[in-house]
Design a protein around this motif. Structure first.
Motif, PDB file in Angstrom:
ATOM      1  N   ALA A   1     103.336  29.779  55.765  1.00  0.00           N
ATOM      2  CA  ALA A   1     101.792  29.473  56.429  1.00  0.00           C
ATOM      3  C   ALA A   1     102.512  27.869  56.592  1.00  0.00           C
ATOM      4  O   ALA A   1     102.355  26.638  55.685  1.00  0.00           O
ATOM      5  N   VAL A   2     100.390  27.170  57.189  1.00  0.00           N
ATOM      6  CA  VAL A   2     101.070  25.701  57.990  1.00  0.00           C
ATOM      7  C   VAL A   2      99.351  24.883  57.760  1.00  0.00           C
ATOM      8  O   VAL A   2      98.489  25.891  58.617  1.00  0.00           O
ATOM      9  N   TRP A   3      98.942  23.866  57.758  1.00  0.00           N
ATOM     10  CA  TRP A   3      97.913  23.592  57.617  1.00  0.00           C
ATOM     11  C   TRP A   3      97.489  22.557  57.984  1.00  0.00           C
ATOM     12  O   TRP A   3      98.979  21.360  58.070  1.00  0.00           O
ATOM     13  N   GLY A   4      96.700  22.156  58.678  1.00  0.00           N
ATOM     14  CA  GLY A   4      96.568  20.539  59.481  1.00  0.00           C
ATOM     15  C   GLY A   4      95.389  19.947  59.732  1.00  0.00           C
ATOM     16  O   GLY A   4      94.358  20.881  60.024  1.00  0.00           O
ATOM     17  N   GLY A   5      94.852  18.636  59.293  1.00  0.00           N
ATOM     18  CA  GLY A   5      93.657  18.250  59.658  1.00  0.00           C
ATOM     19  C   GLY A   5      93.674  16.776  60.029  1.00  0.00           C
ATOM     20  O   GLY A   5      94.324  15.849  59.585  1.00  0.00           O
ATOM     21  N   VAL A   6      92.294  16.254  60.268  1.00  0.00           N
ATOM     22  CA  VAL A   6      92.046  14.998  60.661  1.00  0.00           C
ATOM     23  C   VAL A   6      90.642  15.136  60.342  1.00  0.00           C
ATOM     24  O   VAL A   6      89.867  15.780  59.872  1.00  0.00           O
ATOM     25  N   GLY A   7      90.283  13.321  59.817  1.00  0.00           N
ATOM     26  CA  GLY A   7      88.754  13.142  59.279  1.00  0.00           C
ATOM     27  C   GLY A   7      88.540  11.526  59.954  1.00  0.00           C
ATOM     28  O   GLY A   7      89.178  10.728  59.248  1.00  0.00           O
ATOM     29  N   VAL A   8      87.459  11.479  60.745  1.00  0.00           N
ATOM     30  CA  VAL A   8      86.902  10.517  61.593  1.00  0.00           C
ATOM     31  C   VAL A   8      85.743  10.342  61.278  1.00  0.00           C
ATOM     32  O   VAL A   8      84.653  10.058  61.392  1.00  0.00           O
ATOM     33  N   PRO A   9      85.922   8.950  60.101  1.00  0.00           N
ATOM     34  CA  PRO A   9      84.354   8.631  59.794  1.00  0.00           C
ATOM     35  C   PRO A   9      84.065   7.377  60.992  1.00  0.00           C
ATOM     36  O   PRO A   9      84.430   6.752  61.686  1.00  0.00           O
ATOM     37  N   PHE A  10      82.900   8.040  61.815  1.00  0.00           N
ATOM     38  CA  PHE A  10      81.943   6.877  62.426  1.00  0.00           C
ATOM     39  C   PHE A  10      81.610   5.463  61.956  1.00  0.00           C
ATOM     40  O   PHE A  10      81.661   4.933  62.719  1.00  0.00           O
ATOM     41  N   ASN A  11      81.236   6.014  60.493  1.00  0.00           N
ATOM     42  CA  ASN A  11      80.687   5.024  59.663  1.00  0.00           C
ATOM     43  C   ASN A  11      80.257   5.308  58.174  1.00  0.00           C
ATOM     44  O   ASN A  11      80.766   6.604  58.337  1.00  0.00           O
ATOM     45  N   ASP A  12      79.601   4.403  57.531  1.00  0.00           N
ATOM     46  CA  ASP A  12      79.351   4.988  56.326  1.00  0.00           C
ATOM     47  C   ASP A  12      77.897   6.064  55.600  1.00  0.00           C
ATOM     48  O   ASP A  12      78.682   6.581  54.946  1.00  0.00           O
ATOM     49  N   LYS A  13      77.224   6.326  56.838  1.00  0.00           N
ATOM     50  CA  LYS A  13      76.929   7.248  56.534  1.00  0.00           C
ATOM     51  C   LYS A  13      77.664   8.992  57.869  1.00  0.00           C
ATOM     52  O   LYS A  13      76.829  10.317  57.341  1.00  0.00           O
ATOM     53  N   LEU A  14      78.198   8.769  58.660  1.00  0.00           N
ATOM     54  CA  LEU A  14      78.633  10.632  59.627  1.00  0.00           C
ATOM     55  C   LEU A  14      80.060  10.395  59.155  1.00  0.00           C
ATOM     56  O   LEU A  14      80.932   9.257  59.589  1.00  0.00           O
ATOM     57  N   LYS A  15      80.707  11.558  59.700  1.00  0.00           N
ATOM     58  CA  LYS A  15      82.289  12.057  59.547  1.00  0.00           C
ATOM     59  C   LYS A  15      82.168  13.169  59.874  1.00  0.00           C
ATOM     60  O   LYS A  15      81.416  14.078  59.556  1.00  0.00           O
ATOM     61  N   TRP A  16      83.335  13.164  61.090  1.00  0.00           N
ATOM     62  CA  TRP A  16      83.922  14.677  61.083  1.00  0.00           C
ATOM     63  C   TRP A  16      84.910  14.921  60.834  1.00  0.00           C
ATOM     64  O   TRP A  16      85.862  14.411  60.870  1.00  0.00           O
TER      65      TRP A  16
ATOM     66  N   LEU B   1      88.429  18.133  61.339  1.00  0.00           N
ATOM     67  CA  LEU B   1      88.684  19.432  61.357  1.00  0.00           C
ATOM     68  C   LEU B   1      90.194  19.650  61.183  1.00  0.00           C
ATOM     69  O   LEU B   1      91.091  18.755  60.261  1.00  0.00           O
ATOM     70  N   GLN B   2      89.922  20.851  60.502  1.00  0.00           N
ATOM     71  CA  GLN B   2      91.514  21.847  60.123  1.00  0.00           C
ATOM     72  C   GLN B   2      91.245  22.466  60.633  1.00  0.00           C
ATOM     73  O   GLN B   2      91.197  23.657  61.674  1.00  0.00           O
ATOM     74  N   LEU B   3      92.856  22.897  60.673  1.00  0.00           N
ATOM     75  CA  LEU B   3      93.679  24.083  61.720  1.00  0.00           C
ATOM     76  C   LEU B   3      94.988  25.090  60.371  1.00  0.00           C
ATOM     77  O   LEU B   3      95.398  24.104  59.891  1.00  0.00           O
ATOM     78  N   ALA B   4      94.957  26.093  60.751  1.00  0.00           N
ATOM     79  CA  ALA B   4      95.673  26.639  59.787  1.00  0.00           C
ATOM     80  C   ALA B   4      96.210  27.797  60.223  1.00  0.00           C
ATOM     81  O   ALA B   4      95.993  28.522  60.922  1.00  0.00           O
ATOM     82  N   TYR B   5      97.935  28.200  60.152  1.00  0.00           N
ATOM     83  CA  TYR B   5      98.609  29.234  60.720  1.00  0.00           C
ATOM     84  C   TYR B   5      99.098  30.176  59.787  1.00  0.00           C
ATOM     85  O   TYR B   5      99.823  29.250  59.248  1.00  0.00           O
ATOM     86  N   THR B   6      99.320  31.401  59.873  1.00  0.00           N
ATOM     87  CA  THR B   6     100.369  32.001  59.533  1.00  0.00           C
ATOM     88  C   THR B   6     101.590  32.939  59.696  1.00  0.00           C
ATOM     89  O   THR B   6     101.319  33.510  61.592  1.00  0.00           O
ATOM     90  N   ASP B   7     102.861  32.777  59.150  1.00  0.00           N
ATOM     91  CA  ASP B   7     104.141  33.659  59.475  1.00  0.00           C
ATOM     92  C   ASP B   7     103.057  35.441  59.914  1.00  0.00           C
ATOM     93  O   ASP B   7     103.508  35.769  60.685  1.00  0.00           O
ATOM     94  N   SER B   8     102.276  35.719  59.161  1.00  0.00           N
ATOM     95  CA  SER B   8     101.204  36.846  59.621  1.00  0.00           C
ATOM     96  C   SER B   8     100.098  36.940  60.893  1.00  0.00           C
ATOM     97  O   SER B   8      99.473  37.815  60.787  1.00  0.00           O
TER      98      SER B   8
END
Length: 366
Positions: free
Chosen positions: A296-311, A313-320
């Protein structure tokens, strides 16, 4: 009797009477000085000394309420909307000793769902001293690498076990190198199997604890960790490796997992999915396909726009061939208040089906 003798006799009588009354008088005790609560800042904010002791205490918790639309863990769920409310109470203690801080952490959780009753759960309760931890907490197969992404549904693709009893030793060299070794309870239940026999969780086969071991290194903005777990019941295990990087404007991670036997599920390469995830349209169940398969594999990013708001994203995929994508926004309008809308998409290759699920969470920490 002359006047002088009379005066002397009267004075003596008065003195005797005064002495008798003085002997019977009640003398008020001096009031004891008040002991005010003292701040204990040696272990972080929020601690104070328990009066009369050298033990520091911290009390905190959270109140959370959220609406959930459909279910990212069960593609056949017909619950269109579910409202869930949770309260948690955290009690931490710390006392300085010759071996370092003697600490405890206890978390009690109460949950209520639409149409149900309140449930109570002792989530964590453990003692730690000198790098050792004993008691109930999440498996260090998860804790050591930092779970998965900064999303609510981070374990749609199973990333490891949570609440269980354990004896763990954490080592920190102070130069970026860390390591962990843990003996863990299997949380085995009744003598049964799940996922059409693909995952054996039988007490009858529970003779030894599970074992977790890991090592990691952090240098600047980069960190790398690897951890493995062995399931003593299934006699199989899994290994995860994770890389994290913080670039300032955004952070990112990549994590991969390998199952020692892709035809079986185990405590460290299992599944959180309903069995419908691995049920073909003709009704045939492929139990192992509810898990990773071989990897299985997972990856992701986090983007803080300021000290109040953050975006995030996580993606994941498996051999199954289970694919998951989750995104959210974490908004803190004021300190200790979180508003978090989240959306998850899951594709199941075996079932030839897709699921879209959403959550709107409100959480107040204290």
């Amino acid at each position: 009797m002359n006047i002088k003798s009379l005066l002397l006799g009267s004075a003596a009588a008065l003195a005797a009477a005064s002495g008798a009354h003085a002997a019977d008088a009640i003398v008020a005790a001096e009031p004891e000085p008040l002991e005010y609560v003292r701040i204990c800042d040696a272990y972080g904010a929020g601690y104070f000394f328990i009066p009369g002791t050298e033990t520091c205490l911290k009390i905190g918790g959270k109140v959370r309420t959220e609406g959930e639309w459909y279910d990212a863990y069960n593609r056949t769920s017909k619950v269109g909307t579910l409202w869930h409310t949770r309260a948690e109470l955290n009690v931490d203690t710390a006392t300085d000793t010759e071996y370092g801080p003697l600490k405890t952490e206890t978390i009690v959780r109460w949950d209520w769902n639409d149409g149900g009753s309140t449930t109570t759960n002792l989530l964590w309760s453990y003692i730690s001293l000198g790098g050792f931890t004993v008691g109930k907490t999440d498996s260090y197969y998860n804790q050591f690498v930092g779970y998965a992404g900064d999303v609510i549904n981070d374990d749609v693709i199973y990333d490891g076990p949570y609440e269980l009893n354990q004896l763990t030793y954490n080592y920190d060299a102070g130069n970026g190198f860390t390591a962990v070794v843990s003996l863990e309870d299997s949380n085995s239940g009744s003598d049964s199997t799940t996922y059409d026999g693909a995952w054996v969780q039988s007490k009858a086969d529970h003779y030894a604890p599970n074992v977790v071991a890991g090592a990691g290194y952090k240098a600047g903005a980069w960190s790398f960790k690897v951890v493995g777990g062995y399931d003593s019941i299934v006699e199989e295990g899994a290994v995860k490796a994770r890389v994290d990087a913080d670039f300032g404007a955004f952070s990112a991670f990549l994590m991969g997992g390998w199952n020692t036997d892709g035809d079986k599920l185990n405590q460290y390469a299992g599944s959180n999915q309903n069995i419908s995830a691995c049920t073909a349209p003709d009704g045939t169940v492929h139990g192992a396909k509810c898990g990773w398969g071989d990897w299985a594999v997972w990856g992701g990013v986090g983007v803080p726009f300021n000290d109040k708001l953050k975006w995030n994203l996580q993606l994941a995929y498996t051999d199954s061939k289970i694919f998951e994508a989750t995104t959210n926004l974490k908004f803190n309008p004021v300190k200790n208040l979180l508003v978090e809308p989240e959306l998850t998409y899951v594709h199941y290759d075996v079932a030839k089906d897709d699921t879209v699920a959403g959550i709107l969470r409100f959480e107040r920490n204290f």
